[in-house]
Structures are given as C-alpha cells and as structure tokens.
Design a protein around this motif. Structure first.
Motif, PDB file in Angstrom:
ATOM      1  N   ARG A 593       0.822  -1.208   0.000  1.00  0.00           N
ATOM      2  CA  ARG A 593       0.000   0.000   0.000  1.00  0.00           C
ATOM      3  C   ARG A 593       0.859   1.263   0.000  1.00  0.00           C
ATOM      4  N   ASP A 594       1.907   1.245   0.828  1.00  0.00           N
ATOM      5  CA  ASP A 594       2.733   2.437   0.931  1.00  0.00           C
ATOM      6  C   ASP A 594       3.457   2.730  -0.379  1.00  0.00           C
ATOM      7  N   TYR A 595       3.933   1.676  -0.998  1.00  0.00           N
ATOM      8  CA  TYR A 595       4.653   1.890  -2.256  1.00  0.00           C
ATOM      9  C   TYR A 595       3.717   2.428  -3.334  1.00  0.00           C
ATOM     10  N   PHE A 596       2.493   1.911  -3.341  1.00  0.00           N
ATOM     11  CA  PHE A 596       1.519   2.429  -4.313  1.00  0.00           C
ATOM     12  C   PHE A 596       1.239   3.906  -4.044  1.00  0.00           C
ATOM     13  N   VAL A 597       1.187   4.243  -2.752  1.00  0.00           N
ATOM     14  CA  VAL A 597       0.936   5.649  -2.414  1.00  0.00           C
ATOM     15  C   VAL A 597       2.084   6.529  -2.941  1.00  0.00           C
ATOM     16  N   TYR A 598       3.343   6.067  -2.747  1.00  0.00           N
ATOM     17  CA  TYR A 598       4.469   6.851  -3.259  1.00  0.00           C
ATOM     18  C   TYR A 598       4.333   7.058  -4.762  1.00  0.00           C
ATOM     19  N   MET A 599       4.036   5.929  -5.448  1.00  0.00           N
ATOM     20  CA  MET A 599       3.973   6.009  -6.916  1.00  0.00           C
ATOM     21  C   MET A 599       2.886   6.979  -7.342  1.00  0.00           C
ATOM     22  N   CYS A 600       1.696   6.821  -6.743  1.00  0.00           N
ATOM     23  CA  CYS A 600       0.582   7.687  -7.132  1.00  0.00           C
ATOM     24  C   CYS A 600       0.930   9.142  -6.842  1.00  0.00           C
ATOM     25  N   ALA A 601       1.485   9.380  -5.653  1.00  0.00           N
ATOM     26  CA  ALA A 601       1.806  10.763  -5.278  1.00  0.00           C
ATOM     27  C   ALA A 601       2.826  11.350  -6.258  1.00  0.00           C
ATOM     28  N   PHE A 602       3.805  10.530  -6.605  1.00  0.00           N
ATOM     29  CA  PHE A 602       4.836  11.042  -7.516  1.00  0.00           C
ATOM     30  C   PHE A 602       4.258  11.348  -8.889  1.00  0.00           C
ATOM     31  N   ILE A 603       3.451  10.397  -9.396  1.00  0.00           N
ATOM     32  CA  ILE A 603       2.844  10.613 -10.718  1.00  0.00           C
ATOM     33  C   ILE A 603       1.961  11.864 -10.690  1.00  0.00           C
ATOM     34  N   LEU A 604       1.200  11.992  -9.601  1.00  0.00           N
ATOM     35  CA  LEU A 604       0.315  13.159  -9.480  1.00  0.00           C
ATOM     36  C   LEU A 604       1.115  14.454  -9.487  1.00  0.00           C
ATOM     37  N   LEU A 605       2.185  14.466  -8.698  1.00  0.00           N
ATOM     38  CA  LEU A 605       3.001  15.682  -8.618  1.00  0.00           C
ATOM     39  C   LEU A 605       3.584  16.031  -9.984  1.00  0.00           C
ATOM     40  N   THR A 725      -7.590  14.039 -11.754  1.00  0.00           N
ATOM     41  CA  THR A 725      -6.506  14.376 -12.685  1.00  0.00           C
ATOM     42  C   THR A 725      -6.739  13.693 -14.028  1.00  0.00           C
ATOM     43  N   ILE A 726      -7.108  12.404 -13.987  1.00  0.00           N
ATOM     44  CA  ILE A 726      -7.325  11.681 -15.241  1.00  0.00           C
ATOM     45  C   ILE A 726      -8.443  12.352 -16.044  1.00  0.00           C
ATOM     46  N   THR A 727      -9.523  12.711 -15.352  1.00  0.00           N
ATOM     47  CA  THR A 727     -10.648  13.346 -16.031  1.00  0.00           C
ATOM     48  C   THR A 727     -10.221  14.661 -16.675  1.00  0.00           C
ATOM     49  N   VAL A 728      -9.547  15.490 -15.867  1.00  0.00           N
ATOM     50  CA  VAL A 728      -9.165  16.814 -16.367  1.00  0.00           C
ATOM     51  C   VAL A 728      -8.190  16.683 -17.540  1.00  0.00           C
ATOM     52  N   VAL A 729      -7.164  15.832 -17.345  1.00  0.00           N
ATOM     53  CA  VAL A 729      -6.185  15.669 -18.407  1.00  0.00           C
ATOM     54  C   VAL A 729      -6.847  15.089 -19.654  1.00  0.00           C
ATOM     55  N   GLY A 730      -7.771  14.118 -19.444  1.00  0.00           N
ATOM     56  CA  GLY A 730      -8.470  13.514 -20.582  1.00  0.00           C
ATOM     57  C   GLY A 730      -9.246  14.550 -21.366  1.00  0.00           C
ATOM     58  N   ILE A 731     -10.046  15.351 -20.659  1.00  0.00           N
ATOM     59  CA  ILE A 731     -10.844  16.372 -21.345  1.00  0.00           C
ATOM     60  C   ILE A 731      -9.939  17.347 -22.083  1.00  0.00           C
ATOM     61  N   SER A 732      -8.872  17.752 -21.377  1.00  0.00           N
ATOM     62  CA  SER A 732      -7.976  18.731 -21.958  1.00  0.00           C
ATOM     63  C   SER A 732      -7.302  18.175 -23.210  1.00  0.00           C
ATOM     64  N   ALA A 733      -6.845  16.912 -23.103  1.00  0.00           N
ATOM     65  CA  ALA A 733      -6.167  16.308 -24.252  1.00  0.00           C
ATOM     66  C   ALA A 733      -7.137  16.123 -25.403  1.00  0.00           C
ATOM     67  N   TYR A 734      -8.384  15.754 -25.074  1.00  0.00           N
ATOM     68  CA  TYR A 734      -9.381  15.547 -26.127  1.00  0.00           C
ATOM     69  C   TYR A 734      -9.654  16.843 -26.889  1.00  0.00           C
ATOM     70  N   SER A 735      -9.834  17.932 -26.134  1.00  0.00           N
ATOM     71  CA  SER A 735     -10.141  19.183 -26.826  1.00  0.00           C
ATOM     72  C   SER A 735      -8.919  19.730 -27.549  1.00  0.00           C
ATOM     73  N   LEU A 736      -7.736  19.384 -27.034  1.00  0.00           N
ATOM     74  CA  LEU A 736      -6.522  19.780 -27.732  1.00  0.00           C
ATOM     75  C   LEU A 736      -6.465  19.090 -29.100  1.00  0.00           C
ATOM     76  N   GLY A 737      -6.826  17.770 -29.103  1.00  0.00           N
ATOM     77  CA  GLY A 737      -6.864  17.035 -30.368  1.00  0.00           C
ATOM     78  C   GLY A 737      -7.854  17.659 -31.326  1.00  0.00           C
ATOM     79  N   THR A 738      -8.973  18.106 -30.798  1.00  0.00           N
ATOM     80  CA  THR A 738      -9.977  18.763 -31.637  1.00  0.00           C
ATOM     81  C   THR A 738      -9.427  20.051 -32.233  1.00  0.00           C
ATOM     82  N   ASP A 739      -8.726  20.839 -31.362  1.00  0.00           N
ATOM     83  CA  ASP A 739      -8.164  22.108 -31.825  1.00  0.00           C
ATOM     84  C   ASP A 739      -7.136  21.875 -32.927  1.00  0.00           C
ATOM     85  N   ALA A 740      -6.291  20.870 -32.715  1.00  0.00           N
ATOM     86  CA  ALA A 740      -5.209  20.644 -33.671  1.00  0.00           C
ATOM     87  C   ALA A 740      -5.776  20.212 -35.017  1.00  0.00           C
ATOM     88  N   ASN A 741      -6.900  19.503 -34.976  1.00  0.00           N
ATOM     89  CA  ASN A 741      -7.606  19.149 -36.209  1.00  0.00           C
ATOM     90  C   ASN A 741      -6.761  18.302 -37.153  1.00  0.00           C
TER      91      ASN A 741
END
Lengths: 803, 112
Positions: A593-605, A725-741
């Motif tokens: 559990r602790d190691y997963f917490v480190y990984m998640c925290a690091f990825i989040l940061l 974070t996943i939701t926000v990044v997903g939405i952002s990446a999706y609309s970025l793809g739309t913008d880039a066209n």
C-alpha cells in the motif's frame, strides 16, 4: 616508452613478481629482493641531477587516451627530482630497516612488500606526472596502498579502524581534488601542468578560479593532514613502524605539500591562496605541537609532531606565494626566501623524522612498549639508539648545529619579513604570524625534550618490560644512522644541497625567477639577530615548562590524551549510518500500500506540475457528440455500481459486482458501435468471474478492512486526486486534439479494408492483416500466462524455503 | 457525451486506486480489473464518440466509427485478461500457502 616510464613501472612489476617468488625463497628475507628496486631507482634518478642543476628539465610523453588529453607525460624538474630522491632514498632505507624489523617466519612478508612497492611506484608517479589525471590516479593509488599498509595486521581492530579512517578522509580529499582538476581543464583546455602554468595570466579573473583553488587545496590538506583533516594520521600509527616512517612522515603526507608547491605558479599571488595556506599551516603547526605534548605513546608524539611540521611547511609555502604577487624585483626575492625555507625544511624533516620513527621502532621492538610512562633509563642500555634519538630530537626542536636549527631560523626570518608587507591586508594582523610560530616552537621544543628525557633518563626498571632489554641488532641501526648522518651533515654543510637540490626546486615553484636571481645560500652562523634571540627564548621557555612539568601535568587537559576532534569524526560516521538507516526504515515499510501511495503521489506531482506549468487548460467542447437519453441511465447504474465496490465486505458479492461492471462495459462497447469489443468483453468477463469464483469460493471470508481513519482518509484523497486528474487531463487532451484538427490515420484503413485486406470487418482486418504482429505477440502473452498458471498449480517445492 | 465518459473514467480510476490501496489481495485483483476498464474506455473515448456506423464495410457508404482504437482495445482486453487470470491463480496460491490474503501480514521482514 622511455626509460623514465619503465622506471615508474618497475615497482609495480616487482610487486607482481614478489608473490610469485615468495614461496620458493623462504630462506632469504623477501626484503633483500625488494631493496634492489629503490636502490636502482635512486641511482637512476640521480642521473637527472646535472640537468636540473642547470635549470633544465626532462620531459617524456606516452600516449594513453589522447582523445581526452590524458597521456602518461612525465616531467622531471628540480621539485620532482627532490621528491623522487626522497621517496626512493628513504624507501631504500626503510626497506633495509624492515628486513630486520619484520620477522620472516611469522609475518606475511609478500603482502607487506607488495603494498610497499605499490605505494612506492604510485608515489614516484605522483611526483613525476605532468598530467593531472595521471597524477590523480597515482594519488588514489597511494591512498589505497596506505590503507592496506595501515591495516597490515588486519586482525587488530584499531588497525582496520585507522585504515578506514585514513581511506575515507584522503579519498574524500582526492575526489575534491579531481573536481578541481576538471575545473582547471575546463578553464584551460589541458590537463598538462606545464601548459596550465603557461596559461596562468588569464586564469585569475575567471569565476571558476576560486572554486578550482579550494577544491585542489581540499585534496592537498586532507593528504597532508592539515587541521582539521589531521585526525587520520594519529590513527594510522597502527601500521608497522617502517610504514609509519616511510608513509606517514617522509613521503605520502608530503604529497599534499608537493601538490601545493606544484600548483603555486597557477594559484600563487592570490590573497585567498596566501591566507588559506598561512592560516591552515599555522593552525596545524600550533595545534599539532600542543597536542603532541599530551601524547603518552611515542608514535603518537611523532604523529602529532609530523602534523605540526607539515603545517610549518604549508605556512611557508603560503608566505612564499607572496613572491608571485610582487611580480619581480627586490620584494619578490625577499619573499621567495619562504619557499626556499619550505623546500629545505621538507628535506630536513624527511631525514630527522625518518630516523626518529626508526628509533622508536627499535625501542618498541626491543622493549615491547612505546608508552613513555613505562619507558626510562635506556641511555646506557641502548647507546646507539640514544644517540640517534638525541640528534633527531635536537634537530626537530631546532637546536644548533643540526639542520632543524637552520630551517627553523629561516622560518622565523620568513615570518618576520611577512610582517613588513602590507599586501593582502596583512599590515594590521601581520605581527601575529611570528608570535604564533614562536609559541608553537616552544611546544615543539617541549615535546622533543619530554620524549628525550622520559625515554632515556630516569631509572631503568626491568619489571616494566616483557623482554630483556638490549641494543638493537646492527642491521636495524644502519638506516637510522645514515639518516642522522645526513641530519648532521646538512646542519654543518648545508650548502652542499643548496645549489644542487634546493635551488632547482625553488625555481620550479617560482618559475619566474632564475637561480642566480634568488641566490640561495645557507649559513649556520648568521650573526646575532632577532631569530637567534627567538631561538634562545624558546630554549629558555621550553626548559622552564619542562622543569615545572610536575605541576602542570596534573591539569586535566594534559591528561586527556585523545584528540577531541576524533569525537566529531566518530559521531559523524555513526550519525550518517543511523540517519541513513532511519531514512530507509521510514520509507521501506514492506507494505504494498505504501509503495503504491508513493507512486501515485509522484505521478500526481509530476503530472500536476507539468500540467500547471504548461498551462494546458483547454476545454473546447464544440465537437462532442450529443448524449442519448439511455446513455445517462446506463452511466448512472455504472457509476453507482462502481461506487459500491469499496463498501462490499463479502467475497462473492465483490466478484459479482466486478462482473456487473464488466457487463456494463460490454454494453458501452455495444452502444459505441464496437461489436467485436462487446463480444470479447462479454466472453472474457464471464471467464474472469468464473475463474475468480473457482479460486476464492472455498476460502474463508475476507476480514473487514481495518485501517486507521487517517490512513483511510489518505487513500480517499489520493484516489480522488488520481480520478480528477485523469478526467481533467483527458478532457484537456481531447479538446486539444480537436483544436489541432489532425485527420485520423484510420481513413486509410477504412478506405483500403476491402481493396487491400479483402475483408469487410475493419477491426478484424486491422488485427490480423494491417497490424498482425500485435496479435501474434498477444497470443504469445496468453501462451506464457497459461504455462505460468500450470507451473503455479502443478509445480510445488516441498520443504526448502521456496514455497 | 465525451465529457460524461471522462467523468465515468475518473470514477473508475478513483475506485480502482482506492481498491489498489486496500489490504485484501482480492480487492487488489479487482482493482486491476477496474483500472483496465478505465483505460479501455479512455482509449475509446479519446477517439471521439460521434454516433456513426460500426466499422463494417457493408453497413454504410461512409462515416464509420474509428476502427483503430477498437483494434487496440481488443488487444488490450486480451492481455489484461491474461494478467488478471495469472494474478487470480497467484493470489489463490498465496492464500493456500500463507493462509491469509492480508497484504499487511504478507509483508517481508523489517530488514529487507
């Protein structure tokens, strides 16, 4: 490959040869074979004397790593020659001494001489090398050989402790020095000392100049046992006495002095260099001489006296570097005397300290103790040793007519001259320099006198010793007698070395001056002047202190023998180990559990910071599809089911809920027009659920999740943060793809699925035709999994730890 | 519809990570299933969910759903199934040998 290269290689080749011949020549002491090496080298190096006396030099080069500018370039000038002669000369005497000192039956001689030869070769390499990297390599080799020699009696705890200590401190300094060398390379583009000296003009202005200087000085100070790095030297006294005489008085500890002298043309003339050397030298001088008085062990006294004398030489090099600041003319020659003194004292110290160590070794060897509280009255029993010690100690104390007297007088002259200068803001505090030096000299006189009287005078008590005390064998006395003969000769006829050895060395340190300009002459009698009066005052004050010793030896501070600075080293090392263990224990909990917490925290940061830093907020929702009504219903059911999962306590319920989620996934696939996915998902979810049921049906119920509320809250926060974070990044990446066209590559597949693939199901054609390799490897994954499952179920180790 | 799906994916990841941090081995296995669902759905959603024909040549004259992510997901589904199956058996064996599926009890010794 020149003869000079071969000369450096000879000790190493002999070191390889010794263990081979050792088993066959047990009747002869191995040292006799070894003795050939330093003798031959000494004679060979002497042949360069005429060259250097005329101010010339010998330079040979051997390509090693030419693309990096690292070549085995050897360079013999006055300074290198002086050191090389010291190393090989005293090396020869030490080997001769060790033949009588070490027993050929009970000692592992092949080890001893291999280390000693390794050291000798490395040390000659240090002083002859012109390339800084090669110099560094030899430098570290001397550290290694020194540690091996200190721990020669490795079954003793103190030996290993001393070896480790010296290794840690000198290697620390070595690394700093390497960094300094690299900076020098960065500034000049060459590793060659001579080329660097040639480019000195522009260096002083550079911002890296100071950093390079401090790092190089760190290396020199640790090696030469300057305050506060001197603490390794007293503990290095656990080495056999020939080693102490050779390494820890005459040669290795002077490697730092050599480095400082060698690089004086580069760094000298700078105020920081001047003050660093003067302050470090004078502090070491004073501290070493005062601490030496407190020692009760003869080798301890000599160790601290070595420290103190090294400080003296270092401070002289510092004062002398002012000559480079003066540019040229009268003033410069005025200060160059300090350099002359340093070189002369270096030579003197090597002679008298070597003989003193050997004398102490004899006393230790013949009486079985080195404790001055036990020794006494040895004068009549060991007359030759007594004479050797008397001359050596008198020279060290600075008494006429020995060479120590000359260098001490010149030392005072140099420091008195420094008070006249007003450079480097010296004017106001300059008068302190000779005062400190004078106080240190009083203590030097005192510990010399204490050693002398405690060891050889007083009543002789046979009951103090385990052996019958008698004079040492003749062979053991040869080396110290030769050394004290040098002490006397250099004292009475100092000018025999003035032009041949000292002057070329001084001109190597101060390349701006010619030999004639410096006009180096020593004279034993130089009239009644301040320096002589200072010496008389030293003798007077020292004698008063010696006579009143009974009173002040009761003081607590005198009784505390161990240097208080060791405490910092020990505590520092312990603290480091404890600290690292604490840090490791704090994070390496062994809980998944602790190691997963480190990984998640690091990825989040990482993700969060990058997202915020790149300002990636983008919510262009113009192209999103309209949501049919039934999707809302399915999604509501899906979310509710998912949210239920953490609250389920029963094993079967959890599996069923996981199944429901999988089936709704299949429903999603169907709704989003992916028939193949829906089919696969349905099938696989069924199989997974069946598998889970099979595996966990018979097992007892799960224990309810018990965790501290704070831990639970932490889990909730982290998992929610990941989801958001996943939701926000997903939405952002999706609309970025739309913008880039960008247009999708899929258009190609859609167009050619029938024309090229001959099929109408696009997904399947992609899987087996356009991108068939993925599928092949995916099949391989399934194959490996099935084999692994069979292994897990069928193959069981019985007994053993692998269950 | 994509926004809605992104929210669903966020929920899947939240619950997946939460279960991953649990003590029970079964919960960890389930959490991996949930996380892979989230990843699959993310793949599909990122390609866009515009309602068009399924990627079958004879279903329409044009305007098909993107077939490439579907092929990717299909591969991913099979691989994650393989891993899950392996984990289930591994969890089962662990339980049999150590008589517990509590990860707190399954931790190594303090010095490791």
């Amino acid at each position: 490959m020149s003869s000079l290269h071969i000369a450096i290689l000879i000790p190493f080749m002999m070191a390889i040869l010794i263990p081979i011949i050792y088993p066959y020549t047990k009747k002869i002491h191995t040292g006799w074979f070894v003795l050939l090496v330093p003798t031959a080298l000494f004679l060979y190096i002497l042949t360069f004397l005429p060259t250097t006396m005329e101010g010339g030099y010998e330079y040979v080069s051997l390509s090693w790593v030419p693309s990096l500018g690292i070549n085995v370039d050897l360079y013999v000038d006055g300074l290198s020659l002086l050191f090389a002669l010291l190393i090989t000369g005293i090396g020869g005497l030490v080997v001769l001494y060790s033949i009588y000192y070490l027993d050929k039956v009970s000692e592992r001689l092949h080890h001893f001489y291999v280390y000693l030869l390794m050291f000798m070769g490395a040390m000659v390499g240090v002083v002859l090398s012109d390339n800084l990297i090669v110099l560094y390599i030899f430098w570290e080799l001397t550290s290694l050989a020194s540690a091996l020699l200190i721990s020669y009696w490795f079954h003793r705890k103190a030996s290993v402790y001393g070896a480790q200590k010296s290794m840690l401190i000198t290697v620390f300094g070595g690394f700093a020095m390497l960094a300094g060398f690299c900076i020098l390379y960065g500034m000049t583009g060459t590793f060659s000392v001579r080329d660097i000296i040639a480019q000195t003009e522009g260096l002083a202005g550079s911002t890296l100049f100071l950093a390079a200087m401090i790092l190089v000085l760190l290396g020199a100070f640790t090696k030469s046992a300057q305050f506060p790095f001197h603490i390794w030297l007293p503990d290095a006294m656990e080495a056999p006495t020939p080693v102490s005489a050779y390494l820890h008085s005459a040669t290795m500890v002077k490697a730092g002095i050599y480095l400082v002298a060698r690089l004086t043309p580069v760094f000298g003339g700078d105020a920081v260099w001047f003050w660093a050397l003067v302050i470090a030298g004078l502090v070491t001088l004073t501290y070493g001489s005062i601490t030496a008085v407190r020692q009760k062990d003869l080798k301890g006294i000599l160790a601290y006296s070595t420290i103190s004398q090294l400080g003296l030489i270092m401070s002289l090099l510092g004062v002398g570097s002012a000559a480079l600041y003066m540019e040229s003319g009268e003033g410069a020659v005025f200060y160059s005397l300090a350099i002359t003194t340093a070189v002369f004292h270096l030579l003197n110290h090597a002679t008298f300290k070597g003989s003193l160590f050997m004398a102490v070794g004899i006393i230790d060897h013949e009486t079985g103790t080195r404790d001055i509280r036990k020794l006494g009255g040895l004068m009549t029993i060991m007359p030759i040793t007594f004479a050797i010690s008397a001359i050596g100690l008198a020279s060290m104390a600075g008494l006429p007519p020995f060479n120590g007297f000359l260098s001490k007088e010149m030392f005072f002259t140099s420091l008195l001259r420094a008070t006249e200068g007003d450079f480097f803001s010296l004017g106001t505090i300059g008068f302190l320099l000779p005062v400190i030096a004078w106080i240190a000299s009083v203590f030097t006189f005192l510990y010399c006198a204490v050693t002398f009287f405690k060891t050889f005078f007083g009543k002789f008590e046979q009951s103090h010793y385990e052996k019958t005390v008698h004079e040492a064998p003749f062979g053991m006395l040869i080396s110290p007698v030769i050394l004290v003969a040098l002490v006397v000769t250099l004292g009475i006829f100092p000018n025999i070395v003035a032009q041949s050895l000292v002057a070329p060395a001084v001109t190597s340190i101060l390349p701006r001056f010619s030999v004639d300009e410096l006009d180096i002459k020593f004279s034993l009698w130089h009239g009644i002047n301040t320096e002589l009066l200072m010496t008389l005052a030293i003798i007077f004050c020292g004698s008063v202190l010696l006579i009143t010793m009974k009173k002040w030896s009761q003081f607590n501070i005198y009784k505390r023998e161990r240097d208080p600075l060791h405490w910092f080293y020990d505590q520092g090392l312990d603290g480091l180990i404890h600290f690292s263990q604490t840090v490791t224990r704090a994070q390496m909990t062994g809980l998944l559990r602790d190691y997963f917490v480190y990984m998640c925290a690091f990825i989040l940061l990482l993700l969060g910071w990058t997202f915020w830093y790149a300002d990636a907020w983008s919510f262009n929702i113009s192209t999103v599809a309209t949501t049919p009504f039934f999707v809302y219903i399915v999604t509501a059911v899906f979310i509710v089911t998912t949210l239920c999962l953490p609250f389920i306590q029963k094993r079967m319920t959890l599996i069923i809920f996981a199944g429901i989620i999988g089936y709704i996934m299949a429903l999603y696939f169907a709704m989003f027009r992916a028939p193949d996915l829906a089919l696969t998902q349905l099938l696989i979810e069924t199989v997974t659920v069946v598998l889970l049921m099979l595996a966990f049906r018979h097992l007892p119920e799960m224990a309810p999740e018990k965790a501290a509320p704070s831990k639970k809250l932490g889990n909730i926060v982290i998992s929610a943060a990941v989801g958001v974070t996943i939701t926000v990044v997903g939405i952002s990446a999706y609309s970025l793809g739309t913008d880039a066209n960008f247009s999708s590559i899929s258009d190609y597949y859609i167009e050619n699925v029938y024309k090229l693939g001959g099929g109408t199901n696009m997904v399947n054609v992609i899987l087996v035709d356009f991108r068939g390799l993925d599928t092949m490897l995916e099949v391989l994954v399934l194959g490996i999994v099935s084999l692994a499952v069979i292994m897990l179920i069928k193959h069981r180790f019985k007994g053993g730890e692998d269950v | 519809m994509e926004i809605l799906m992104f929210i669903v994916i966020g929920v899947l990841f939240t619950i997946g990570i939460y279960l991953l941090l649990a003590r029970s081995l079964l919960r960890v296995i389930v959490s991996l299933m949930i996380l892979s669902h989230g990843a699959h759905l993310l793949l599909l959603t990122m390609a866009g969910l515009n309602a068009e024909a399924p990627p079958l040549e004879h279903m329409a004259d044009g305007g098909y759903t993107d077939p490439l992510p579907q092929a990717l997901i299909l591969t991913a589904i099979v691989i994650s199934f393989g891993i899950t199956a392996f984990l289930v058996v591994l969890g089962y064996r662990t339980y049999k040998v150590h008589n517990t599926d509590d990860l707190e009890k399954l931790r190594g010794s303090a010095d490791e």
